[in-house]
Write a protein that holds these residues in place. Structure first.
Motif, PDB file in Angstrom:
ATOM      1  N   SER A  21       6.025   8.685   2.284  1.00 47.88           N
ATOM      2  CA  SER A  21       5.403   8.193   1.062  1.00 47.88           C
ATOM      3  C   SER A  21       4.338   7.142   1.375  1.00 47.88           C
ATOM      4  N   PHE A  22       4.628   6.254   2.327  1.00 45.78           N
ATOM      5  CA  PHE A  22       3.669   5.226   2.739  1.00 45.78           C
ATOM      6  C   PHE A  22       2.401   5.865   3.303  1.00 45.78           C
ATOM      7  N   VAL A  23       2.583   6.825   4.203  1.00 41.89           N
ATOM      8  CA  VAL A  23       1.428   7.501   4.807  1.00 41.89           C
ATOM      9  C   VAL A  23       0.627   8.238   3.743  1.00 41.89           C
ATOM     10  N   ALA A  24       1.325   8.865   2.801  1.00 47.80           N
ATOM     11  CA  ALA A  24       0.631   9.570   1.722  1.00 47.80           C
ATOM     12  C   ALA A  24      -0.208   8.606   0.902  1.00 47.80           C
TER      13      ALA A  24
ATOM     14  N   THR B 223      -2.318   1.240  -6.516  1.00 47.55           N
ATOM     15  CA  THR B 223      -1.073   0.494  -6.356  1.00 47.55           C
ATOM     16  C   THR B 223      -0.480   0.121  -7.708  1.00 47.55           C
ATOM     17  N   THR B 224      -1.340  -0.309  -8.630  1.00 44.79           N
ATOM     18  CA  THR B 224      -0.869  -0.645  -9.978  1.00 44.79           C
ATOM     19  C   THR B 224      -0.233   0.569 -10.647  1.00 44.79           C
ATOM     20  N   PHE B 225      -0.888   1.708 -10.536  1.00 48.65           N
ATOM     21  CA  PHE B 225      -0.356   2.938 -11.133  1.00 48.65           C
ATOM     22  C   PHE B 225       0.987   3.302 -10.509  1.00 48.65           C
TER      23      PHE B 225
ATOM     24  N   ILE C 155      11.514   3.712  -5.562  1.00 47.75           N
ATOM     25  CA  ILE C 155      11.108   3.030  -4.335  1.00 47.75           C
ATOM     26  C   ILE C 155      10.124   3.885  -3.540  1.00 47.75           C
ATOM     27  N   LEU C 156      10.222   5.193  -3.653  1.00 49.33           N
ATOM     28  CA  LEU C 156       9.240   6.061  -3.000  1.00 49.33           C
ATOM     29  C   LEU C 156       7.842   5.800  -3.562  1.00 49.33           C
ATOM     30  N   PHE C 157       7.759   5.599  -4.874  1.00 51.66           N
ATOM     31  CA  PHE C 157       6.469   5.285  -5.488  1.00 51.66           C
ATOM     32  C   PHE C 157       5.982   3.901  -5.054  1.00 51.66           C
ATOM     33  N   VAL C 158       6.917   2.969  -4.885  1.00 56.87           N
ATOM     34  CA  VAL C 158       6.543   1.633  -4.418  1.00 56.87           C
ATOM     35  C   VAL C 158       5.961   1.713  -3.007  1.00 56.87           C
ATOM     36  N   ALA C 159       6.613   2.476  -2.129  1.00 49.72           N
ATOM     37  CA  ALA C 159       6.106   2.634  -0.760  1.00 49.72           C
ATOM     38  C   ALA C 159       4.721   3.271  -0.774  1.00 49.72           C
ATOM     39  N   PHE C 160       4.519   4.245  -1.655  1.00 45.12           N
ATOM     40  CA  PHE C 160       3.200   4.877  -1.800  1.00 45.12           C
ATOM     41  C   PHE C 160       2.163   3.822  -2.181  1.00 45.12           C
TER      42      PHE C 160
ATOM     43  N   GLY D  66       1.301   1.526   0.733  1.00 42.51           N
ATOM     44  CA  GLY D  66       0.398   2.221   1.649  1.00 42.51           C
ATOM     45  C   GLY D  66      -1.029   2.193   1.141  1.00 42.51           C
ATOM     46  N   ALA D  67      -1.199   2.451  -0.150  1.00 39.86           N
ATOM     47  CA  ALA D  67      -2.533   2.409  -0.746  1.00 39.86           C
ATOM     48  C   ALA D  67      -3.121   1.010  -0.674  1.00 39.86           C
ATOM     49  N   LEU D  68      -2.296  -0.005  -0.921  1.00 43.64           N
ATOM     50  CA  LEU D  68      -2.760  -1.386  -0.918  1.00 43.64           C
ATOM     51  C   LEU D  68      -3.335  -1.791   0.431  1.00 43.64           C
ATOM     52  N   ASN D  69      -2.799  -1.224   1.494  1.00 45.55           N
ATOM     53  CA  ASN D  69      -3.253  -1.580   2.844  1.00 45.55           C
ATOM     54  C   ASN D  69      -4.652  -1.074   3.161  1.00 45.55           C
ATOM     55  N   THR D  70      -5.225  -0.256   2.297  1.00 50.41           N
ATOM     56  CA  THR D  70      -6.597   0.218   2.508  1.00 50.41           C
ATOM     57  C   THR D  70      -7.601  -0.588   1.690  1.00 50.41           C
ATOM     58  N   SER D  71      -7.184  -1.738   1.182  1.00 54.53           N
ATOM     59  CA  SER D  71      -8.055  -2.537   0.318  1.00 54.53           C
ATOM     60  C   SER D  71      -9.244  -3.134   1.056  1.00 54.53           C
TER      61      SER D  71
END
Length: 236
Positions: A74-77, A101-103, A129-134, A137-142
């Motif tokens: 989920s994080f990688v996705a 990330t907000t979504f 929690i899977l959605f949280v990990a997603f 992961g998205a947040l790290n591309t900020s």
């Protein structure tokens, strides 16, 4: 034109740096919400999840290993989807991943509320929690520079390595700018985790997710309405 050292020192406290502190604190808060109100799921610690996914089978903890593998996927996705959106849709909004990330956090909150109607519930189910990990992961591309992540918000190990290297450079004749930025980023993440821990003593898990969603929404609004209009609009 300011000297290179002066420009580097100014960059320690510019809009981008301040936003990185806020997002690092948000990552720490999100991680605390997931960890404190579940069986100990990591949404910011992919090194730990990798080891759990492998070593769990050696301790007859197949469910734990499967959960860790799911969080990794989920994080990688989240990273892949956010990076794709940056390339095709967010050319004018370099911090657009906060929207994703907000979504993700909002979706996790809704699922958690639906699945746990009891306000006294003390745990977050694995599905949200899977959605949280997603979202993490998205947040790290900020923050991206030359197509690569320049500020890994939840990669604390890497931040500490760079912090230690900066301290060594300062000792060897450099200055505080060699390490202060990494220290402030690390401190922000730690303070976010501390805030999450304190909140976990006061509110149920679903309320923590909602809190993180509101904070992320505010940050998203700020980046879209102010920073992306008055700050840098392209990957540097």
């Amino acid at each position: 034109m300011p000297k290179p050292d002066e420009a580097r020192k100014r960059a320690l406290f510019d809009n981008e740096a301040r936003l990185s502190w806020v997002l690092a604190a948000l990552a720490g808060l999100i991680g605390a919400a997931a960890f404190m109100h579940t069986a100990g799921y990591f949404v910011t610690f992919m090194t730990g999840n990798t080891e759990r996914a492998i070593l769990g089978h050696f301790h007859d903890q197949n469910d734990t290993a499967a959960a860790a593998a799911g969080l990794l996927a989920s994080f990688v996705a989240g990273v892949v989807v956010a990076s794709w959106c940056r390339r095709h849709y967010w050319s004018g909004h370099p911090h657009g991943p906060t929207l994703l990330t907000t979504f993700s956090l909002a979706t996790a909150s809704i699922i958690d509320i639906v699945r746990f109607q009891d306000p006294e519930t003390a745990s977050i189910d694995f599905v949200p929690i899977l959605f949280v990990a997603f979202g993490v992961g998205a947040l790290n591309t900020s923050f991206v520079k030359d197509g690569e992540v320049s500020v890994p918000l939840s990669y604390v190990t890497g931040t500490l390595v760079k912090l230690a290297q900066g301290i060594e450079r300062h000792i060897s004749g450099g200055d505080y700018a060699d390490w202060l930025g990494y220290f402030l980023l690390y401190l922000s993440f730690a303070l976010g985790a501390l805030l999450g821990g304190l909140l976990s003593m006061l509110v149920a898990g679903w309320a923590m997710l909602i809190t993180a969603t509101v904070v992320c929404l505010i940050v998203t609004g700020y980046t879209y309405l102010h920073l992306d209009r008055h700050g840098p609009l392209s990957d540097r």
